[in-house]
Design a protein around this motif. Sequence first.
Motif, PDB file in Angstrom:
ATOM      1  N   UNK A 117       1.051   2.115  -4.831  1.00 43.67           N
ATOM      2  CA  UNK A 117       0.964   2.352  -6.425  1.00 43.67           C
ATOM      3  C   UNK A 117       1.136   0.844  -7.081  1.00 43.67           C
ATOM      4  N   UNK A 118       1.179  -0.095  -6.323  1.00 43.48           N
ATOM      5  CA  UNK A 118       1.155  -1.442  -7.064  1.00 43.48           C
ATOM      6  C   UNK A 118      -0.470  -2.231  -7.000  1.00 43.48           C
TER       7      UNK A 118
ATOM      8  N   UNK B  26     -10.385   4.903   9.403  1.00 44.78           N
ATOM      9  CA  UNK B  26     -10.008   4.474  10.690  1.00 44.78           C
ATOM     10  C   UNK B  26      -8.348   4.004  10.831  1.00 44.78           C
ATOM     11  N   UNK B  27      -7.837   4.142   9.643  1.00 44.37           N
ATOM     12  CA  UNK B  27      -6.160   3.543   9.854  1.00 44.37           C
ATOM     13  C   UNK B  27      -5.843   3.570   8.333  1.00 44.37           C
ATOM     14  N   UNK B  28      -4.769   4.001   8.052  1.00 43.65           N
ATOM     15  CA  UNK B  28      -3.975   3.844   6.882  1.00 43.65           C
ATOM     16  C   UNK B  28      -2.780   2.865   6.756  1.00 43.65           C
ATOM     17  N   UNK B  29      -2.968   2.369   5.500  1.00 45.45           N
ATOM     18  CA  UNK B  29      -1.575   1.569   5.282  1.00 45.45           C
ATOM     19  C   UNK B  29      -0.775   2.404   4.355  1.00 45.45           C
ATOM     20  N   UNK B  30       0.465   2.594   4.457  1.00 47.59           N
ATOM     21  CA  UNK B  30       0.920   3.699   3.641  1.00 47.59           C
ATOM     22  C   UNK B  30       2.267   3.138   2.932  1.00 47.59           C
ATOM     23  N   UNK B  31       2.538   2.692   1.732  1.00 50.28           N
ATOM     24  CA  UNK B  31       3.608   2.618   1.133  1.00 50.28           C
ATOM     25  C   UNK B  31       4.709   3.773   1.074  1.00 50.28           C
TER      26      UNK B  31
ATOM     27  N   UNK C 274       0.449   2.949   9.139  1.00 49.67           N
ATOM     28  CA  UNK C 274       1.276   1.703   9.093  1.00 49.67           C
ATOM     29  C   UNK C 274       1.938   1.837   7.740  1.00 49.67           C
ATOM     30  N   UNK C 275       3.397   1.963   7.825  1.00 49.02           N
ATOM     31  CA  UNK C 275       4.096   2.003   6.517  1.00 49.02           C
ATOM     32  C   UNK C 275       4.395   0.648   6.311  1.00 49.02           C
ATOM     33  N   UNK C 276       4.470   0.803   4.818  1.00 48.27           N
ATOM     34  CA  UNK C 276       4.963  -0.593   4.149  1.00 48.27           C
ATOM     35  C   UNK C 276       5.731  -0.224   3.018  1.00 48.27           C
ATOM     36  N   UNK C 277       6.944  -1.121   3.113  1.00 47.51           N
ATOM     37  CA  UNK C 277       8.174  -0.560   2.291  1.00 47.51           C
ATOM     38  C   UNK C 277       8.870  -1.956   2.003  1.00 47.51           C
ATOM     39  N   UNK C 278       9.414  -2.166   0.806  1.00 53.85           N
ATOM     40  CA  UNK C 278      10.385  -3.106   0.289  1.00 53.85           C
ATOM     41  C   UNK C 278      11.671  -2.780   0.700  1.00 53.85           C
ATOM     42  N   UNK C 279      12.157  -1.489   1.288  1.00 57.04           N
ATOM     43  CA  UNK C 279      13.449  -1.118   1.533  1.00 57.04           C
ATOM     44  C   UNK C 279      13.313  -0.472   2.965  1.00 57.04           C
ATOM     45  N   UNK C 280      12.674  -1.389   3.674  1.00 53.93           N
ATOM     46  CA  UNK C 280      12.777  -0.952   5.306  1.00 53.93           C
ATOM     47  C   UNK C 280      13.605  -0.824   5.873  1.00 53.93           C
ATOM     48  N   UNK C 281      14.698  -1.522   5.456  1.00 52.07           N
ATOM     49  CA  UNK C 281      16.030  -1.481   6.034  1.00 52.07           C
ATOM     50  C   UNK C 281      17.000  -0.402   5.924  1.00 52.07           C
ATOM     51  N   UNK C 282      16.466   0.494   4.939  1.00 51.59           N
ATOM     52  CA  UNK C 282      17.234   1.776   4.727  1.00 51.59           C
ATOM     53  C   UNK C 282      16.716   2.808   5.769  1.00 51.59           C
TER      54      UNK C 282
END
Length: 126
Positions: free
Chosen positions: A12-13, A50-55, A84-92
């Motif tokens: 969404x950014x 072929x691939x997804x980058x997913x927030x 592939x997940x992308x996240x700013x709060x991956x440590x959650x």
Amino acid sequence: MSEPKKILVGEDSSVIINLTKNVLAFENYKMTAARNGKQVLELMEKEDFDLILMDINMPVLDGIECTKTIRAMKDERKSKIPIIAISGNIHNYTVDEFRKAGFDEFIQKPLDFDKVLSTVKKHLSL
């Protein structure tokens, strides 16, 4: 020459979408962006990727629910796509939680674009 690999980016950014598009263009990848999980699913109905980058955190439908929906699809080409997940709060989340949600791998924000490219290449060569 072969067709460029098609990557769907659920994010969404606008800043991240534009940076990601520029980085993926270096490797001749064709990128399509979706602003939320609902748009990701709509695009997947219309074409193959072929691939997804997913927030993880997106409006309307978040990345985790969207990924679970993709994994439940009847079309195996779509249900088995690398996500592939992308996240700013991956440590959650734990690695196990990401795997259970259906992600193949995850990348922490702020994005290291060398890592993004190497991760994308790895999954596209499997």
